[in-house]
Design a protein around this motif. Structure first.
Motif, mmCIF file in Angstrom:
data_model
loop_
_atom_site.group_PDB
_atom_site.id
_atom_site.type_symbol
_atom_site.label_atom_id
_atom_site.label_comp_id
_atom_site.label_asym_id
_atom_site.label_seq_id
_atom_site.Cartn_x
_atom_site.Cartn_y
_atom_site.Cartn_z
ATOM 1 N N UNK A 40 0.832 -1.202 0.000
ATOM 2 C CA UNK A 40 0.000 0.000 0.000
ATOM 3 C C UNK A 40 0.862 1.245 0.000
ATOM 4 N N UNK A 41 0.375 2.305 -0.667
ATOM 5 C CA UNK A 41 0.961 3.639 -0.594
ATOM 6 C C UNK A 41 -0.049 4.509 0.137
ATOM 7 N N UNK A 42 0.369 5.041 1.282
ATOM 8 C CA UNK A 42 -0.530 5.838 2.122
ATOM 9 C C UNK A 42 -0.156 7.312 2.084
ATOM 10 N N UNK A 128 -7.692 -6.800 -2.750
ATOM 11 C CA UNK A 128 -7.575 -5.479 -2.144
ATOM 12 C C UNK A 128 -7.242 -4.381 -3.136
ATOM 13 N N UNK A 129 -7.948 -3.241 -2.992
ATOM 14 C CA UNK A 129 -7.682 -2.049 -3.807
ATOM 15 C C UNK A 129 -7.244 -0.876 -2.951
ATOM 16 N N UNK A 130 -7.980 -0.634 -1.857
ATOM 17 C CA UNK A 130 -7.637 0.496 -0.998
ATOM 18 C C UNK A 130 -8.082 0.236 0.436
ATOM 19 N N UNK A 131 -7.454 0.957 1.339
ATOM 20 C CA UNK A 131 -7.745 0.851 2.758
ATOM 21 C C UNK A 131 -7.872 2.262 3.308
ATOM 22 N N UNK A 132 -8.983 2.542 3.993
ATOM 23 C CA UNK A 132 -9.178 3.840 4.630
ATOM 24 C C UNK A 132 -9.291 3.602 6.128
ATOM 25 N N UNK A 142 -5.033 4.568 1.858
ATOM 26 C CA UNK A 142 -3.915 3.832 1.269
ATOM 27 C C UNK A 142 -4.393 3.145 -0.003
ATOM 28 N N UNK A 143 -3.630 3.272 -1.065
ATOM 29 C CA UNK A 143 -3.964 2.624 -2.329
ATOM 30 C C UNK A 143 -3.012 1.462 -2.580
ATOM 31 N N UNK A 144 -3.563 0.355 -3.052
ATOM 32 C CA UNK A 144 -2.748 -0.825 -3.356
ATOM 33 C C UNK A 144 -1.790 -0.503 -4.493
#
Length: 156
Positions: A40-42, A128-132, A142-144
């Motif tokens: 992930x890139x946050x 997974x695509x993104x995590x908030x 965060x974007x995958x």
């Protein structure tokens, strides 16, 4: 002698009944793989790898995420992180898993959140695509940046 045959017959009857019961029991639901990693890139919060752990119980599923892409700047109490994991669903469209569960996080530790809950159908393939994550009023998205390894979650 007669008691021995009676006992043997009863044991065989009970064994057959147990085997029949097990054969009629519903099969356990399973997701494969149960654990996957993704990067992930946050943004300004950092980047790194995350471990996603999935479970399934019928149409209910849960995913827990632990990532070193974000570290806790201060001590964070258990249950104070709100999270949304967005996953691609069957190659088109998305689905979301949400939750506000987390263990206590000491300052400087990797963020762990979940279980985040969602609904699945047999055969769903999710990646997974993104995590908030929202903690103490701050929201981090965060974007995958990589596909899941060893692959997408496939639900039974």
């Amino acid at each position: 002698m007669r008691h021995g045959r009676l006992a043997t017959g009863m044991a065989l009857g009970i064994g057959a009944a147990v085997a029949g019961t097990l054969a009629l029991a519903p099969s356990a639901y399973a997701v494969e793989p149960q654990t996957a990693t993704i990067s992930f890139d946050c943004g300004t919060w950092g980047s790194g790898e995350a471990t996603l752990t999935a479970t399934q119980d019928g149409t209910a599923a849960a995913i827990t995420v632990t990532t070193d892409a974000i570290t806790s700047p201060i001590d964070v109490a258990a249950g104070s992180v709100s999270s949304t994991l967005t996953l691609s669903k069957n190659g088109s469209g998305t689905t979301q898993f949400t939750g506000n569960a987390n263990p206590a996080l000491p300052a400087g530790s990797p963020v762990s959140t979940g279980p985040m809950n969602g609904t699945v159908a047999s055969g769903d393939t999710l990646e997974g695509q993104s995590l908030k994550i929202t903690v103490l009023g701050f929201t981090v998205t965060c974007d995958a940046t990589s596909p899941q390894n060893p692959g997408a979650f496939v639900f039974d």
